[in-house]
Design an enzyme around this catalytic site. Structure first.
Site: not given
Length: 277
Positions: A168, A181
């Site tokens: 990501s 995350y």
């Protein structure tokens, strides 16, 4: 125009007859996945489903993975009908070591692994429970370790294999409210490099694909938030959100022979968001 060694213009040499055709064919083969088996975790919908579709369209036999057998079967039928490819479904929990080992053994040889399974959690760090933090890391990192290790054993024995871990932009960037995350995606990038360090000499490549902000069912509430939508568009040089299909070309490259000497890298597909302040 071409010049010789003393700077004078030399004649342009025509390519040998048939050379262009051979070159075109060889170039196409660099991105051809025909005959390869690809396992994509978390692929019953969203980004995983789009990545699986791209692999199938490039010629791979695709194995979809998730925990919901009914959802997997619906996705399998839809993908097979759309592409005409051989599509299988393998339902197992990628955070369960025993289930992973059994699931991978049932599949047989896997040439391409896409570790896509992931979960997001939005909450201030001071409020995040320890169990929640561990759940995010288990889903986003431990799963890639477990499935990667199980699949890599066969890849090493056969002397070739491709592992793509879906990272990501939060591999490098942080923002308030997504500490678990962000930590997990940073860890996944380093796990990718560790895979490269240990398995590259056996013909296995391990790379990361790092999407920017992608429109999916899970992110639709953010897309629908005018303030957040404006922030993303203003922050991204391309001026828009990504679609899952924006990721497919880079995935195919990382899965195909074209990237055989690319290893341990994390490639951002983010419209430029990580390139600017």
């Amino acid at each position: 125009m071409p010049t010789d060694s003393i700077g004078q213009v030399g004649p342009i040499q025509a390519p040998p007859s048939g050379a262009a055709e051979r070159t075109n064919q060889e170039t196409q083969q660099l991105f051809d996945l025909t005959g390869r088996r690809a396992l994509v975790t978390g692929s019953s919908r969203g980004i995983g489903a789009a990545l699986a579709t791209g692999l199938a369209e490039a010629g791979a036999e695709v194995v979809l993975n998730g925990r919901d057998e009914a959802a997997l079967e619906r996705a399998r039928r839809a993908l097979a009908e759309r592409t005409g490819a051989t599509v299988r479904a393998a339902a197992f929990d990628v955070t369960d070591a025993a289930a992973v080992q059994q699931g991978v053994e049932r599949l047989g040889p896997v040439d391409i692994l896409v570790n896509n399974t992931g979960v997001q959690h939005r909450e201030p760090m001071l409020d995040v429970g320890v169990d929640t933090f561990r759940r995010v890391l288990d889903t986003n990192v431990t799963s890639a370790f477990l499935v990667g290790r199980a699949v890599a054993a066969g890849m090493i024995a056969r002397g070739h294999g491709k592992i793509i871990n879906v990272c990501s932009v939060q591999t490098w960037l942080a923002r308030p409210g997504i500490a678990a995350y962000t930590a997990s995606k940073g860890a996944l990038a380093m796990l990718t490099r560790a895979m490269c360090a240990e398995w590259a000499s056996h013909g296995v490549t391990a790379n990361g694909l790092a999407p920017g902000y992608v429109v999916t069912e899970l992110t639709q509430p953010l897309v629908d938030d005018p303030a957040f939508d404006a922030w993303i568009r203003g922050r991204t040089p391309a001026g828009r959100w990504a679609t899952p299909e924006d990721l497919v070309g880079t995935l195919i490259w990382l899965a195909a022979p074209a990237s055989d000497f690319v290893n341990g890298q994390v490639v951002a597909v983010d419209g430029g968001i990580t390139a600017v302040i």
